[in-house]
Design a protein around this motif. Structure first.
Motif, PDB file in Angstrom:
ATOM      1  N   ALA A 143     -12.118   3.771  -1.362  1.00 49.55           N
ATOM      2  CA  ALA A 143     -12.757   4.385  -2.528  1.00 49.55           C
ATOM      3  C   ALA A 143     -14.154   4.878  -2.184  1.00 49.55           C
ATOM      4  O   ALA A 143     -14.565   5.974  -2.596  1.00 49.55           O
ATOM      5  CB  ALA A 143     -12.815   3.395  -3.682  1.00 49.55           C
ATOM      6  N   LEU A 144     -14.899   4.103  -1.413  1.00 53.50           N
ATOM      7  CA  LEU A 144     -16.244   4.511  -0.999  1.00 53.50           C
ATOM      8  C   LEU A 144     -16.192   5.761  -0.123  1.00 53.50           C
ATOM      9  O   LEU A 144     -17.032   6.663  -0.250  1.00 53.50           O
ATOM     10  CB  LEU A 144     -16.931   3.375  -0.252  1.00 53.50           C
ATOM     11  CG  LEU A 144     -17.322   2.163  -1.098  1.00 53.50           C
ATOM     12  CD1 LEU A 144     -17.760   1.002  -0.201  1.00 53.50           C
ATOM     13  CD2 LEU A 144     -18.443   2.520  -2.076  1.00 53.50           C
ATOM     14  N   LEU A 145     -15.206   5.821   0.756  1.00 54.52           N
ATOM     15  CA  LEU A 145     -15.031   7.014   1.587  1.00 54.52           C
ATOM     16  C   LEU A 145     -14.699   8.216   0.717  1.00 54.52           C
ATOM     17  O   LEU A 145     -15.235   9.316   0.926  1.00 54.52           O
ATOM     18  CB  LEU A 145     -13.917   6.780   2.606  1.00 54.52           C
ATOM     19  CG  LEU A 145     -13.561   7.984   3.503  1.00 54.52           C
ATOM     20  CD1 LEU A 145     -14.778   8.424   4.316  1.00 54.52           C
ATOM     21  CD2 LEU A 145     -12.401   7.622   4.422  1.00 54.52           C
ATOM     22  N   ASN A 146     -13.846   8.015  -0.272  1.00 55.60           N
ATOM     23  CA  ASN A 146     -13.483   9.083  -1.204  1.00 55.60           C
ATOM     24  C   ASN A 146     -14.721   9.599  -1.937  1.00 55.60           C
ATOM     25  O   ASN A 146     -14.904  10.814  -2.102  1.00 55.60           O
ATOM     26  CB  ASN A 146     -12.443   8.552  -2.180  1.00 55.60           C
ATOM     27  CG  ASN A 146     -11.900   9.607  -3.120  1.00 55.60           C
ATOM     28  OD1 ASN A 146     -11.885   9.438  -4.335  1.00 55.60           O
ATOM     29  ND2 ASN A 146     -11.418  10.722  -2.579  1.00 55.60           N
ATOM     30  N   MET A 147     -15.570   8.695  -2.359  1.00 51.55           N
ATOM     31  CA  MET A 147     -16.796   9.076  -3.055  1.00 51.55           C
ATOM     32  C   MET A 147     -17.713   9.898  -2.158  1.00 51.55           C
ATOM     33  O   MET A 147     -18.275  10.919  -2.581  1.00 51.55           O
ATOM     34  CB  MET A 147     -17.514   7.817  -3.551  1.00 51.55           C
ATOM     35  CG  MET A 147     -16.739   7.043  -4.605  1.00 51.55           C
ATOM     36  SD  MET A 147     -17.418   5.400  -4.952  1.00 51.55           S
ATOM     37  CE  MET A 147     -18.808   5.834  -6.002  1.00 51.55           C
TER      38      MET A 147
END
Length: 223
Positions: A143-147
């Protein structure tokens, strides 16, 4: 209700529920007396997009700024944007609220990047719609990578998290409660605050902080 920013953008992973949140938010803002325009910038998915909710938006008195082919009444999967997007952004004001639904992931956020300079001249929020039950972002690291990818593609900074952890019609109080753990950890590691937690309107009796009851406007084509 807190006064909305001049521009509010909803971004996130494919299928996280961005469009449904954007429609609910637009209608809520309108009900609170603000003139609202909602821009459909989802050039990735031809089905789950704001333009498909044209009737509900028009009935609520909300102006839809839609892709070219949507204006003609079609959901063709064509990467098109209307020239009305930039004027809507430029005209945003305290009395002219603009809401933007962005396509999924960095691929959908690229289109937003072309308007980054115009958006940054305004008071804006860009919320990451998080759903712990959505494939590929169930892990916090993913999720952090997606953000990070969304920020890089859009050339805009995320300003908050909308916790939209749900299982569609199977969403119950336990599903919502379990989603809070995920959202809290994502908030801690990203440094962004959780703006609200969405719940189906039928279970809004949950005693949670920053609860945001929503109606399900966006449905699969076969529903």
């Amino acid at each position: 209700m807190i006064k909305p920013k001049r521009i509010t953008i909803f971004a996130g992973h494919y299928g996280s529920g961005k469009t449904n949140i954007a429609v609910n938010y637009a209608i809520r803002i309108k009900q609170n007396g603000y003139p609202v325009k909602i821009g459909d910038m989802d050039i990735v998915n031809p089905y789950f997009r704001v333009s498909e909710q044209r009737r509900a938006l028009e009935e609520a008195g909300i102006e839809l700024v839609a892709p070219v082919f949507s204006e003609a009444g079609t959901s063709l999967d064509v990467p098109s944007l209307t020239g009305r997007i930039l004027p809507a952004i430029e005209d945003a004001s305290d009395d002219h609220i603009v809401i933007i639904d962005v396509g999924g992931d960095d691929a959908g956020s690229v289109a937003l990047g072309r308007y980054a300079r115009a958006i940054e001249t305004h008071d804006y929020d860009m919320y990451y719609v998080a759903n712990r039950y959505r494939n590929l972002v169930q892990d916090i690291d993913d999720a952090l990578l997606n953000m990070a990818e969304i920020e890089a593609a859009s050339r805009l900074r995320l300003t908050g998290i909308v916790n939209n952890s749900h299982l569609q019609d199977s969403t119950d109080a336990q599903v919502v409660q379990d989603g809070l753990v995920y959202a809290s950890e994502l908030s801690r590691r990203s440094g962004l605050r959780v703006i609200c937690t969405t719940v189906p309107s039928e279970i809004e009796e949950l005693m949670l902080d920053k609860l945001y009851p929503v109606e399900r406007y966006v449905k699969a084509p076969w529903e």
